[in-house]
Write a protein that holds these residues in place. Structure first.
Motif, PDB file in Angstrom:
ATOM      1  N   ARG A   1     -53.172 -15.255  28.630  1.00 47.41           N
ATOM      2  CA  ARG A   1     -52.875 -15.465  30.045  1.00 47.41           C
ATOM      3  C   ARG A   1     -53.487 -14.283  30.805  1.00 47.41           C
ATOM      4  O   ARG A   1     -53.082 -13.138  30.604  1.00 47.41           O
ATOM      5  CB  ARG A   1     -51.378 -15.555  30.304  1.00 47.41           C
ATOM      6  N   ILE A   2     -54.448 -14.572  31.662  1.00 43.57           N
ATOM      7  CA  ILE A   2     -55.239 -13.514  32.281  1.00 43.57           C
ATOM      8  C   ILE A   2     -55.117 -13.582  33.795  1.00 43.57           C
ATOM      9  O   ILE A   2     -55.387 -14.615  34.416  1.00 43.57           O
ATOM     10  CB  ILE A   2     -56.715 -13.635  31.852  1.00 43.57           C
ATOM     11  N   LYS A   3     -54.717 -12.478  34.378  1.00 45.63           N
ATOM     12  CA  LYS A   3     -54.592 -12.341  35.831  1.00 45.63           C
ATOM     13  C   LYS A   3     -54.917 -10.881  36.156  1.00 45.63           C
ATOM     14  O   LYS A   3     -54.092  -9.996  35.959  1.00 45.63           O
ATOM     15  CB  LYS A   3     -53.180 -12.710  36.296  1.00 45.63           C
ATOM     16  N   LEU A   4     -56.122 -10.634  36.625  1.00 46.01           N
ATOM     17  CA  LEU A   4     -56.640  -9.276  36.738  1.00 46.01           C
ATOM     18  C   LEU A   4     -56.602  -8.765  38.170  1.00 46.01           C
ATOM     19  O   LEU A   4     -56.544  -9.543  39.128  1.00 46.01           O
ATOM     20  CB  LEU A   4     -58.090  -9.239  36.225  1.00 46.01           C
ATOM     21  N   PRO A   5     -56.684  -7.445  38.337  1.00 44.85           N
ATOM     22  CA  PRO A   5     -56.792  -6.862  39.675  1.00 44.85           C
ATOM     23  C   PRO A   5     -58.062  -7.322  40.382  1.00 44.85           C
ATOM     24  O   PRO A   5     -59.065  -7.659  39.738  1.00 44.85           O
ATOM     25  CB  PRO A   5     -56.826  -5.353  39.409  1.00 44.85           C
ATOM     26  N   ALA A   6     -58.023  -7.316  41.702  1.00 45.99           N
ATOM     27  CA  ALA A   6     -59.204  -7.682  42.482  1.00 45.99           C
ATOM     28  C   ALA A   6     -60.345  -6.719  42.172  1.00 45.99           C
ATOM     29  O   ALA A   6     -60.167  -5.499  42.164  1.00 45.99           O
ATOM     30  CB  ALA A   6     -58.881  -7.652  43.970  1.00 45.99           C
ATOM     31  N   GLY A   7     -61.521  -7.276  41.886  1.00 43.38           N
ATOM     32  CA  GLY A   7     -62.679  -6.472  41.522  1.00 43.38           C
ATOM     33  C   GLY A   7     -62.929  -6.405  40.032  1.00 43.38           C
ATOM     34  O   GLY A   7     -64.012  -5.987  39.609  1.00 43.38           O
ATOM     35  N   ASP A   8     -61.947  -6.821  39.219  1.00 42.01           N
ATOM     36  CA  ASP A   8     -62.107  -6.821  37.763  1.00 42.01           C
ATOM     37  C   ASP A   8     -62.611  -8.181  37.292  1.00 42.01           C
ATOM     38  O   ASP A   8     -62.422  -9.203  37.955  1.00 42.01           O
ATOM     39  CB  ASP A   8     -60.786  -6.506  37.075  1.00 42.01           C
ATOM     40  N   MET A   9     -63.226  -8.187  36.108  1.00 36.50           N
ATOM     41  CA  MET A   9     -63.838  -9.406  35.584  1.00 36.50           C
ATOM     42  C   MET A   9     -63.500  -9.591  34.115  1.00 36.50           C
ATOM     43  O   MET A   9     -63.367  -8.626  33.372  1.00 36.50           O
ATOM     44  CB  MET A   9     -65.363  -9.334  35.765  1.00 36.50           C
ATOM     45  N   ILE A  10     -63.337 -10.851  33.717  1.00 33.82           N
ATOM     46  CA  ILE A  10     -63.114 -11.187  32.323  1.00 33.82           C
ATOM     47  C   ILE A  10     -64.324 -11.942  31.795  1.00 33.82           C
ATOM     48  O   ILE A  10     -64.875 -12.816  32.469  1.00 33.82           O
ATOM     49  CB  ILE A  10     -61.826 -12.028  32.145  1.00 33.82           C
ATOM     50  N   LEU A  11     -64.774 -11.572  30.593  1.00 33.31           N
ATOM     51  CA  LEU A  11     -65.808 -12.298  29.861  1.00 33.31           C
ATOM     52  C   LEU A  11     -65.145 -12.968  28.668  1.00 33.31           C
ATOM     53  O   LEU A  11     -64.349 -12.335  27.960  1.00 33.31           O
ATOM     54  CB  LEU A  11     -66.899 -11.351  29.355  1.00 33.31           C
ATOM     55  N   TYR A  12     -65.472 -14.244  28.422  1.00 33.89           N
ATOM     56  CA  TYR A  12     -64.880 -14.945  27.288  1.00 33.89           C
ATOM     57  C   TYR A  12     -65.831 -16.050  26.826  1.00 33.89           C
ATOM     58  O   TYR A  12     -66.703 -16.487  27.590  1.00 33.89           O
ATOM     59  CB  TYR A  12     -63.504 -15.517  27.646  1.00 33.89           C
ATOM     60  N   PRO A  13     -65.697 -16.516  25.578  1.00 31.54           N
ATOM     61  CA  PRO A  13     -66.624 -17.520  25.061  1.00 31.54           C
ATOM     62  C   PRO A  13     -66.521 -18.835  25.826  1.00 31.54           C
ATOM     63  O   PRO A  13     -65.418 -19.355  26.050  1.00 31.54           O
ATOM     64  CB  PRO A  13     -66.189 -17.690  23.603  1.00 31.54           C
ATOM     65  N   SER A  14     -67.651 -19.397  26.201  1.00 27.62           N
ATOM     66  CA  SER A  14     -67.652 -20.662  26.937  1.00 27.62           C
ATOM     67  C   SER A  14     -67.188 -21.829  26.074  1.00 27.62           C
ATOM     68  O   SER A  14     -66.875 -22.902  26.598  1.00 27.62           O
ATOM     69  CB  SER A  14     -69.054 -20.951  27.477  1.00 27.62           C
ATOM     70  N   SER A  15     -67.152 -21.642  24.781  1.00 28.37           N
ATOM     71  CA  SER A  15     -66.750 -22.703  23.858  1.00 28.37           C
ATOM     72  C   SER A  15     -65.238 -22.890  23.790  1.00 28.37           C
ATOM     73  O   SER A  15     -64.757 -23.819  23.128  1.00 28.37           O
ATOM     74  CB  SER A  15     -67.284 -22.407  22.457  1.00 28.37           C
ATOM     75  N   THR A  16     -64.469 -22.049  24.456  1.00 28.01           N
ATOM     76  CA  THR A  16     -63.011 -22.127  24.377  1.00 28.01           C
ATOM     77  C   THR A  16     -62.458 -23.159  25.358  1.00 28.01           C
ATOM     78  O   THR A  16     -63.018 -23.412  26.430  1.00 28.01           O
ATOM     79  CB  THR A  16     -62.368 -20.772  24.709  1.00 28.01           C
TER      80      THR A  16
END
Length: 229
Positions: free
Chosen positions: A144-159
């Protein structure tokens, strides 16, 4: 690979983007850009790609990525789908479980991009909205991902992933995909781990230490073996 990149956008850049992404921005129905399967589960708004606002913000995101060495090390980008922007609020407040398309057509520049890595750059602060978590399914559970403004998450597109319903406020973000020079997720992870270890070792023993020279050479030989440019 899952990676949380901090302050990809500076606070000033977040503020500037949010001013452009207000209620008067050219928002359209997000289903217009979804494939047949996704249309049934996609309920959000998306910034019109051809608008001046979109072009301006795309340039800002591209510039931010270009100065982020950690992003380059993790993604090893070959092609980047032109950044898009979405808004979840009111009745247009969720995106059900889906997998991103394998090959997507970017408009700026016009090119086909294989989606190896999915990226979400958060532009709303977590306290501005309730819900709206990016939920990513994994064999051992759900992230469950909810990040601060300006932050970014990278994750596999296959998920398999989704955006939980926003029940208060508005969740605004940029999203896009990366075609990596190294197609294999496992190989990219090994190269990233090695690069991070080299950075730590360089600070301890110096650039010219024989072990640094040898290990740096091994990193580049592996990249040479696996990369497709």
């Amino acid at each position: 690979m899952f990676l949380h990149l901090k302050q990809v956008f500076t606070p000033d850049e977040v503020q500037s983007a949010r001013l452009l992404l207000g209620a008067d921005a050219p928002w359209v129905d997000g289903r217009a850009s979804a494939g047949g399967q996704a249309q049934a589960s996609k309920q959000n708004q998306q910034l019109a790609q051809g608008s001046d606002v979109s072009q301006q913000l795309q340039a800002q995101v591209q510039a931010a990525l270009g100065r982020d060495a950690l992003f380059f090390s993790a993604a090893l980008p070959k092609r980047i789908f032109n950044p898009l922007f979405n808004r979840y609020s009111g009745d247009s407040n969720f995106y059900g479980a889906h997998i991103d398309g394998a090959v997507l057509h970017s408009q700026n520049p016009a090119q086909w991009v294989r989606s190896d890595i999915s990226c979400t750059l958060f532009l709303s602060a977590p306290e501005e909205y309730d819900g709206g978590e990016l939920l990513i399914q994994e064999p051992l559970g759900e992230r469950r991902i909810k990040l601060p403004a300006g932050d970014m998450i990278l994750y596999p597109s296959s998920t398999v992933h989704q955006v939980a319903p926003v029940t208060r406020g508005a969740r605004i973000a940029s999203f896009f995909w990366i075609e990596s020079m190294v197609r294999s997720t496992e190989q990219r992870q090994m190269l990233f781990d090695m690069d991070m270890a080299l950075l730590r070792l360089r600070s301890e023993v110096g650039e010219k230490h024989p072990s640094m020279v040898q290990l740096t050479g091994t990193y580049h030989n592996l990249l040479r073996l696996w990369a497709d440019v």
